[in-house]
Write an enzyme that holds these catalytic residues in place. Structure first.
Site, mmCIF file in Angstrom:
data_model
loop_
_atom_site.group_PDB
_atom_site.id
_atom_site.type_symbol
_atom_site.label_atom_id
_atom_site.label_comp_id
_atom_site.label_asym_id
_atom_site.label_seq_id
_atom_site.Cartn_x
_atom_site.Cartn_y
_atom_site.Cartn_z
ATOM 1 N N ASP A 67 0.812 -1.218 0.000
ATOM 2 C CA ASP A 67 0.000 0.000 0.000
ATOM 3 C C ASP A 67 0.848 1.273 0.000
ATOM 4 O O ASP A 67 2.074 1.214 0.155
ATOM 5 C CB ASP A 67 -0.970 -0.010 1.198
ATOM 6 N N ASN A 136 -7.127 -3.033 13.981
ATOM 7 C CA ASN A 136 -8.535 -3.186 13.594
ATOM 8 C C ASN A 136 -8.730 -4.377 12.645
ATOM 9 O O ASN A 136 -9.794 -4.561 12.085
ATOM 10 C CB ASN A 136 -9.061 -1.894 12.944
ATOM 11 N N HIS A 138 -7.037 -4.896 9.783
ATOM 12 C CA HIS A 138 -6.776 -4.673 8.356
ATOM 13 C C HIS A 138 -5.504 -5.387 7.900
ATOM 14 O O HIS A 138 -4.601 -5.648 8.672
ATOM 15 C CB HIS A 138 -6.768 -3.178 7.989
ATOM 16 N N GLU A 143 -9.621 -2.079 4.908
ATOM 17 C CA GLU A 143 -10.215 -1.718 6.188
ATOM 18 C C GLU A 143 -11.489 -2.523 6.451
ATOM 19 O O GLU A 143 -12.190 -2.903 5.511
ATOM 20 C CB GLU A 143 -10.565 -0.226 6.168
HETATM 21 C C1 GLP Z 1 -0.175 -0.034 8.519
HETATM 22 C C2 GLP Z 1 -0.018 -0.784 7.195
HETATM 23 C C3 GLP Z 1 -0.310 -2.243 7.364
HETATM 24 C C4 GLP Z 1 0.365 -2.755 8.623
HETATM 25 C C5 GLP Z 1 -0.316 -2.138 9.819
HETATM 26 C C6 GLP Z 1 0.306 -2.524 11.150
HETATM 27 O O1 GLP Z 1 -1.280 0.793 8.535
HETATM 28 N N1 GLP Z 1 -0.813 -0.247 6.143
HETATM 29 O O2 GLP Z 1 0.136 -2.946 6.212
HETATM 30 O O3 GLP Z 1 0.259 -4.139 8.714
HETATM 31 O O4 GLP Z 1 -0.410 -0.752 9.692
HETATM 32 O O5 GLP Z 1 1.325 -1.665 11.525
HETATM 33 P P1 GLP Z 1 2.283 -1.890 12.757
HETATM 34 O O6 GLP Z 1 3.207 -2.970 12.339
HETATM 35 O O7 GLP Z 1 2.978 -0.576 12.929
HETATM 36 O O8 GLP Z 1 1.425 -2.279 13.898
#
Ligand code: GLP
Length: 248
Positions: A67, A136, A138, A143
């Site tokens: 993303d 959440n 995702h 989402e």
């Molecule tokens: C971000 C990314 C996701 C990732 C998630 C978790 O928003 N778009 O691909 O898996 O958040 O992030 P973290 O590893 O900082 O908890």
């Protein structure tokens, strides 16, 4: 679904790096999906260390990032482009022509997501998709909601996702773009294998619901239960809420 539980986040990250290195050794032209976030940073550090010791060669590997924030150029230090350079690509030998990250600043996002999906098809699809999980539920920026989008698309971010990315925007979640471009759930589930890494207490509840709760679009990661080849790597804290019966 296989679940591996390691004592610490460091060990869980090292295990994921070893699995990726093994996959690249077995298939030097591996096509891999890559995540951003705080969780994968240690995996990238491990991969860089393996690369420095010549234990892994990324030159023929093709990467597709999950993303990117809408509206940010690749040069914006807050973009996932910049994140990937900082934490990974600047430290390895890798052909930029084999690197695909959605252009959040594309004037026509519909064209951009089609270009991305076409490139993925031309590469032969993802052999392995490495993902993290949002609190959440995702994956990428798919989402939770009443419906999910199968292919790469523009997504509206939930306040919680913006908050968890605030660290890239000076701690101010309102500065996090409200939209992003993201691989779709179908794109992720089309990968031949998926590896999910989750670490820390803050992920324990979502990990339990994703792995052993009902499969629902309100928790996109729960769809991984439908995939035939998923490895979930957890540290003890992230595994803290899984019932023993779910461990195998
Ligand atoms: C971000 C990314 C996701 C990732 C998630 C978790 O928003 N778009 O691909 O898996 O958040 O992030 P973290 O590893 O900082 O908890």
């Amino acid at each position: 679904m296989r679940i591996a539980i390691l004592p610490t986040g460091r060990e869980a990250s090292a295990a994921v790096a070893q699995i990726i290195a093994g996959a690249v050794r077995a298939r030097p032209g591996l096509v891999i999906g890559l995540p951003t976030g705080r969780t994968p940073v240690r995996v990238y550090e491990e991969l860089i260390a393996l690369h420095a010791r010549r234990r892994i060669d990324f030159r023929r590997v093709t990467t597709f990032n999950l993303d990117e924030f809408a509206g940010l150029t690749r040069r914006d230090p807050r973009s996932y482009h910049a994140f990937m350079r900082r934490h990974f690509f600047d430290h390895i030998q890798h052909d930029p022509a084999r690197r695909f990250i959605l252009n959040g600043a594309a004037r026509d996002w519909r064209r951009e997501v089609r270009r991305f999906e076409r490139a993925l098809l031309r590469a032969g699809g993802l052999d392995l998709c490495f993902v993290g999980i949002g609190r959440n539920g995702h994956l990428g920026f798919n989402e939770p909601g009443a419906a999910l989008t199968a292919r790469t698309h523009r997504a509206r971010l939930q306040p919680e996702s913006r908050r968890s990315n605030a660290y890239l925007f000076g701690g101010n979640w309102r500065k996090v773009p409200a939209d992003a471009l993201s691989m779709g759930m179908g794109t992720i589930l089309s990968a031949r294998a998926v590896i999910l890494l989750a670490t820390g207490k803050s992920k324990a509840s979502v990990v339990r619901r994703a792995l052993s709760g009902p499969i629902t679009t309100w928790l996109p990661a729960s769809l991984l239960q439908l995939h035939p080849d998923v490895l979930v790597v957890l540290d003890r804290e992230a595994a803290g809420a899984i019932r023993r019966t779910a461990r195998r």
